[in-house]
Design a protein around this motif. Structure first.
Motif, PDB file in Angstrom:
ATOM      1  N   THR A  22       0.847  -1.188   0.000  1.00 43.30           N
ATOM      2  CA  THR A  22       0.000   0.000   0.000  1.00 43.30           C
ATOM      3  C   THR A  22       0.886   1.243   0.000  1.00 43.30           C
ATOM      4  OG1 THR A  22      -0.103   0.164   2.404  1.00 43.30           O
ATOM      5  CG2 THR A  22      -1.791  -1.197   1.317  1.00 43.30           C
ATOM      6  N   GLU A  23       0.282   2.393  -0.227  1.00 48.82           N
ATOM      7  CA  GLU A  23       1.049   3.640  -0.225  1.00 48.82           C
ATOM      8  C   GLU A  23       1.664   3.931   1.138  1.00 48.82           C
ATOM      9  OE1 GLU A  23      -0.916   6.968  -1.996  1.00 48.82           O
ATOM     10  OE2 GLU A  23      -1.564   5.789  -3.715  1.00 48.82           O
ATOM     11  N   SER A  24       1.060   3.392   2.206  1.00 51.70           N
ATOM     12  CA  SER A  24       1.596   3.627   3.549  1.00 51.70           C
ATOM     13  C   SER A  24       2.661   2.603   3.931  1.00 51.70           C
ATOM     14  CB  SER A  24       0.460   3.606   4.578  1.00 51.70           C
ATOM     15  OG  SER A  24      -0.200   2.357   4.547  1.00 51.70           O
ATOM     16  N   GLY A  25       2.964   1.644   3.012  1.00 54.12           N
ATOM     17  CA  GLY A  25       4.057   0.720   3.260  1.00 54.12           C
ATOM     18  C   GLY A  25       3.662  -0.637   3.805  1.00 54.12           C
ATOM     19  N   ILE A  26       2.372  -0.944   3.816  1.00 57.49           N
ATOM     20  CA  ILE A  26       1.916  -2.239   4.305  1.00 57.49           C
ATOM     21  C   ILE A  26       1.943  -3.237   3.144  1.00 57.49           C
ATOM     22  CG2 ILE A  26      -0.028  -3.530   5.271  1.00 57.49           C
ATOM     23  CD1 ILE A  26      -0.926  -0.878   6.572  1.00 57.49           C
TER      24      ILE A  26
END
Length: 97
Positions: A22-26
């Protein structure tokens, strides 16, 4: 090399790779990945047959175009360990410039 040639009004699209993070790094597990609705036109058939004249109407899209299509468009095939979609031009919603 592609050893499948689409017939008539069919075309072959190579779907873009699904996002792995994801964009948040998940990081996303395989089951959570959405299939991309965008891809590149790899091959084209001869066009849509005009039954009145017997001529083929050329495609609006061309080889190399990046296109957007609906989620369940086309038929998935596997060629040389790569995944592709065979679909008609009607399944394509737009061309990405």
């Amino acid at each position: 090399p592609m050893n499948v040639r689409p017939l008539g009004d069919k075309l072959i699209v190579q779907r873009e790779e699904a996002a792995t993070m994801t964009e948040s790094g998940i990081f996303l597990p395989e089951s959570a990945k959405d299939k991309p609705k965008q891809g590149t036109v790899i091959a084209l058939g001869s066009g849509i047959l005009n039954r009145d004249t017997g001529d083929y109407i050329p495609f609006t899209v061309k080889k190399g175009d990046t296109v957007i299509f609906s989620s369940y468009s086309g038929t998935e095939i596997k060629v040389n360990d790569s995944d592709y979609l065979i679909m008609t031009e009607e399944d394509i919603l737009g061309i990405v410039d």
